[in-house]
Design a protein around this motif. Sequence first.
Motif, mmCIF file in Angstrom:
data_model
loop_
_atom_site.group_PDB
_atom_site.id
_atom_site.type_symbol
_atom_site.label_atom_id
_atom_site.label_comp_id
_atom_site.label_asym_id
_atom_site.label_seq_id
_atom_site.Cartn_x
_atom_site.Cartn_y
_atom_site.Cartn_z
ATOM 1 N N ASN A 71 0.871 -1.072 0.200
ATOM 2 C CA ASN A 71 -0.085 0.009 0.021
ATOM 3 C C ASN A 71 0.842 1.215 0.080
ATOM 4 N N TYR A 72 2.062 1.356 -0.798
ATOM 5 C CA TYR A 72 3.043 2.296 -0.668
ATOM 6 C C TYR A 72 2.358 3.551 -1.426
ATOM 7 N N ASN A 73 1.100 3.517 -2.308
ATOM 8 C CA ASN A 73 0.643 4.455 -2.958
ATOM 9 C C ASN A 73 -0.558 5.156 -2.163
ATOM 10 N N ARG A 74 -0.625 4.674 -1.058
ATOM 11 C CA ARG A 74 -1.918 5.430 -0.250
ATOM 12 C C ARG A 74 -1.176 6.374 0.961
ATOM 13 N N PRO A 75 -1.202 7.593 0.696
ATOM 14 C CA PRO A 75 -0.689 8.696 1.366
ATOM 15 C C PRO A 75 -1.102 8.575 2.986
ATOM 16 N N TYR A 77 10.497 -0.259 0.496
ATOM 17 C CA TYR A 77 9.392 0.647 1.019
ATOM 18 C C TYR A 77 9.456 1.871 0.576
ATOM 19 N N THR A 123 5.816 8.244 -5.365
ATOM 20 C CA THR A 123 4.411 9.026 -4.933
ATOM 21 C C THR A 123 4.270 10.051 -4.090
ATOM 22 N N LYS A 124 5.082 9.870 -2.919
ATOM 23 C CA LYS A 124 4.913 10.952 -1.718
ATOM 24 C C LYS A 124 6.371 11.256 -1.176
ATOM 25 N N LEU A 156 9.681 3.075 -2.778
ATOM 26 C CA LEU A 156 8.423 3.070 -3.607
ATOM 27 C C LEU A 156 7.866 4.362 -3.151
ATOM 28 N N ALA A 157 7.673 4.686 -1.636
ATOM 29 C CA ALA A 157 7.134 5.726 -1.319
ATOM 30 C C ALA A 157 7.624 6.885 -1.799
#
Length: 323
Positions: free
Chosen positions: A119-123, A151, A158-159, A154-155
């Motif tokens: 869930n690395y794309n969920r801020p 992780y 997106t963030k 990947l983070a």
Amino acid sequence: MHQLFRLVLGQKDLSRAGDLFSLDDSEIEDSLTEALEQIKIISSSSDYQTNNNDQAVVEICITRITTAIRETESIEKHAKALVGLWDSCLEHNLKPSGRDEDTPHAKIASDIMSCILQNYNRPPVMALAIPIAVKFLHRGNKELCRNMSNYLSLAAITKADLLADHTEVIVKSILQGNVMLLRVLPAVYDKQPQPINRHLTELLALMSQLEQPEQYHLLRLLHVAAKRKQPEVVQKCIPFLIEHLKDSTHNDIILSILTEIAGYEPVALSSFLPMLREIGERFPYLTGQMARIYGAVGHVDENDILQEHPCCCKWRYVVGFYG
């Protein structure tokens, strides 16, 4: 909490733990946060590290919980409890034994990491997880460290802003050998340049030890840094760039960085013109890109440069000092 979870966790009943998998995910989804909190109590007990029954119960329950979270897509609802259990693992020994076996709390941390990593794309989840993830980088468990690095990488896609406050920790982890995290630095540099600038010389010294992908990420970092027009960065990186320009692997990005520097600090490159000329003659296909650098430097004072570096006269006619 579902009665079966209450039985298994309340009485630590290993014989009934497997029955949790006979329940529908939707049937237990509302119980997951409370179950995670109960697991935290069990795993924090003084005898947990030596109690095989309790460890087995916890492992089965975590597997069932993370499966249900994944299938019901309810990570955000249970993230606080999940990260709370994860954080509690840091209070215990995480270093593998002499047989390279993970400790009980390292196993918990690893299982939770696998769930969070998906869930690395969920801020909202990252906002809770990242401050905890960076703490695992220096706890002596290489496998956990590798997973955390994956992780965080990947983070960063997106963030990246959530990682910026942890730049110092990330840089120190890289210098200790965790080079996978080099891919994070270009993403956080604009928000936190100083921790990186302080260690830039040490980071550049890693180049010869890196595989090609990590080398590329280090050069990407220099490209981002060069765009900020900081003299201290320029002075440190130009000799490094010229030296590695002799290797054809990364010619394009290195010349892009040098061209960027030449656009605002051309004098810094003037003493390197003879070396650039030699490299250009060795790799004729670089002539066009070299010309742009010569052009930028030449516009400062063509005659002074040619008097100081007469060996560049030949290149004056090859590249025409194009700006």
